[in-house]
Motif scaffolding. Sequence first.
Motif, PDB file in Angstrom:
ATOM      1  N   ASN A   1     -13.955   6.859   0.079  1.00 61.47           N
ATOM      2  CA  ASN A   1     -12.711   6.662   0.834  1.00 61.47           C
ATOM      3  C   ASN A   1     -12.986   6.210   2.265  1.00 61.47           C
ATOM      4  O   ASN A   1     -12.320   5.314   2.792  1.00 61.47           O
ATOM      5  CB  ASN A   1     -11.885   7.951   0.856  1.00 61.47           C
TER       6      ASN A   1
ATOM      7  N   THR B   1     -14.301   2.616   2.291  1.00 60.84           N
ATOM      8  CA  THR B   1     -13.214   1.699   1.959  1.00 60.84           C
ATOM      9  C   THR B   1     -12.299   1.462   3.156  1.00 60.84           C
ATOM     10  O   THR B   1     -11.866   0.335   3.418  1.00 60.84           O
ATOM     11  CB  THR B   1     -12.391   2.224   0.767  1.00 60.84           C
TER      12      THR B   1
ATOM     13  N   GLU C   1      -3.648   0.156  -4.283  1.00 56.67           N
ATOM     14  CA  GLU C   1      -4.916   0.249  -3.554  1.00 56.67           C
ATOM     15  C   GLU C   1      -4.694   0.611  -2.087  1.00 56.67           C
ATOM     16  O   GLU C   1      -5.162  -0.103  -1.181  1.00 56.67           O
ATOM     17  CB  GLU C   1      -5.686  -1.079  -3.650  1.00 56.67           C
TER      18      GLU C   1
ATOM     19  N   ALA D   1       0.827  -1.214   0.000  1.00 52.78           N
ATOM     20  CA  ALA D   1       0.000   0.000   0.000  1.00 52.78           C
ATOM     21  C   ALA D   1       0.861   1.263   0.000  1.00 52.78           C
ATOM     22  O   ALA D   1       0.581   2.213  -0.741  1.00 52.78           O
ATOM     23  CB  ALA D   1      -0.929  -0.005   1.212  1.00 52.78           C
TER      24      ALA D   1
ATOM     25  N   TYR E   1      -9.155  -8.020  -3.936  1.00 53.98           N
ATOM     26  CA  TYR E   1      -8.539  -6.702  -3.950  1.00 53.98           C
ATOM     27  C   TYR E   1      -7.064  -6.749  -4.329  1.00 53.98           C
ATOM     28  O   TYR E   1      -6.546  -5.796  -4.938  1.00 53.98           O
ATOM     29  CB  TYR E   1      -8.740  -5.999  -2.605  1.00 53.98           C
ATOM     30  N   SER E   2      -6.384  -7.822  -4.010  1.00 53.42           N
ATOM     31  CA  SER E   2      -4.977  -7.934  -4.402  1.00 53.42           C
ATOM     32  C   SER E   2      -4.857  -8.014  -5.919  1.00 53.42           C
ATOM     33  O   SER E   2      -4.016  -7.342  -6.523  1.00 53.42           O
ATOM     34  CB  SER E   2      -4.337  -9.169  -3.759  1.00 53.42           C
TER      35      SER E   2
ATOM     36  N   MET F   1      -7.067  -6.968  -8.081  1.00 55.61           N
ATOM     37  CA  MET F   1      -7.440  -5.667  -8.638  1.00 55.61           C
ATOM     38  C   MET F   1      -6.228  -4.744  -8.695  1.00 55.61           C
ATOM     39  O   MET F   1      -5.995  -4.052  -9.683  1.00 55.61           O
ATOM     40  CB  MET F   1      -8.534  -5.009  -7.777  1.00 55.61           C
ATOM     41  N   ALA F   2      -5.448  -4.760  -7.624  1.00 55.67           N
ATOM     42  CA  ALA F   2      -4.250  -3.921  -7.577  1.00 55.67           C
ATOM     43  C   ALA F   2      -3.177  -4.424  -8.545  1.00 55.67           C
ATOM     44  O   ALA F   2      -2.342  -3.645  -9.015  1.00 55.67           O
ATOM     45  CB  ALA F   2      -3.700  -3.892  -6.154  1.00 55.67           C
TER      46      ALA F   2
ATOM     47  N   ALA G   1     -12.417  -3.898 -13.146  1.00 53.21           N
ATOM     48  CA  ALA G   1     -11.403  -3.166 -12.372  1.00 53.21           C
ATOM     49  C   ALA G   1     -11.269  -1.771 -12.983  1.00 53.21           C
ATOM     50  O   ALA G   1     -10.402  -1.517 -13.809  1.00 53.21           O
ATOM     51  CB  ALA G   1     -10.078  -3.905 -12.409  1.00 53.21           C
TER      52      ALA G   1
ATOM     53  N   THR H   1      -5.923   2.770   0.019  1.00 51.02           N
ATOM     54  CA  THR H   1      -7.072   3.010   0.906  1.00 51.02           C
ATOM     55  C   THR H   1      -7.678   1.712   1.404  1.00 51.02           C
ATOM     56  O   THR H   1      -8.403   1.705   2.410  1.00 51.02           O
ATOM     57  CB  THR H   1      -8.170   3.834   0.195  1.00 51.02           C
ATOM     58  N   LEU H   2      -7.385   0.602   0.736  1.00 49.90           N
ATOM     59  CA  LEU H   2      -7.915  -0.674   1.191  1.00 49.90           C
ATOM     60  C   LEU H   2      -6.838  -1.575   1.797  1.00 49.90           C
ATOM     61  O   LEU H   2      -7.019  -2.123   2.879  1.00 49.90           O
ATOM     62  CB  LEU H   2      -8.604  -1.424   0.053  1.00 49.90           C
TER      63      LEU H   2
END
Length: 375
Positions: free
Chosen positions: A257, A260, A35, A29, A168-169, A171-172, A327, A37-38
């Motif tokens: 934000n 999240t 990503e 991060a 989410y991983s 997506m990043a 995404a 914020t997550l």
Amino acid sequence: MLELFSNVTNITWQQVVMWVIGGCLIYLAIKKDMEPTLLLPMGFGAILVNLPLSGAVTQIYDGTEEVGVIDVLFGAGIANELFPLLLFVGIGAMIDFEPLLSNPKLMIFGAAAQFGIFFTFSLASLLGFDVKDAVSIGIIGAADGPTSIFVANYMHSKYIGAIMVAAYSYMALVPLVQPPVIKLLTTKKERLIRMPYHQRKISKRTKILFPIIITMITGIVSPRSVALIGFLMFGNLIRECGVLNSLSETAQKVLSNLVTLFLGITIATKMQAEYFLTLNTLLIIGLGLVAFIFDTAGGVLVAKIINLFLPKEKKLNPMIGAAGISAFPMSARVVHKMGLKEDPENFLLMHSVGVNVSGQIASVIAGGLLLNMLG
């Protein structure tokens, strides 16, 4: 002093492993800007809930149950799907559907790029996962965190922590996962195909009616997805109506934000070592990668098939099909950058954005269809 440090003896190697995993998420991060914020709250939360006898999660002290604040947040925001739905309002407010409305045929690629969801669902079932868990794992391919949370929670999947981390991983990691797949499935000649963008004037009335009509159609076809598509389109309606500009800006920035951040630290309750450190977690992360690869491949291959029936001057650059995963806007940017790398004058951004936003709609519908059939 002995009492002060007595909790040290309660530390397990599994908890230490989770501290390392949490530290890796925080590193990605901050250092890699993936990503943040997550992943940052998720990483910190993973450490928080894996401290021995952590008061952040529900524990039994002297025979009495003490409810942890993270479990309270989970019950109030995720168990009832509130956080994912609120996040969809913010996402909807960010999306401009004009590139899609200028060329509605791009919806084909949004639909094609959901192939990975159904393929991975079938594969997870064959590997022995319960049907409800298999659905939740397959939806990782939506490349859409809120949809993954919504479906996994609705299905009461016991792997929601692993599913969230995988969703989410990846997506990043879109900029790392998609290019090799795209290059493998396309030739240099195909990647050089230019697609001029002819912008059409889209009326304000059309932009306002679009989210309303899409919600109604989706509600009839896939009623279980009404909440997801409805909140997404409500956010877009706030953006396009022209009389709620301040609320639109709030939804895009403050609301998305804030939700999240809470989402990331709350989902950590399912990242406690005893739930997370299993062989199935590694398998789910691997299946998530399979879902992303086949989603990307589905969009590209459909574009190649369509090209077989188009004259030379109207052929599509098959790379835009890869942007059909939801995404947003990472996938559209990846395709645009790949086009520029092959030809500095080949601008695919608007086409790929149109495909990308159609994928956002298609992934929600796909999730709703699975809930209708198997929920």
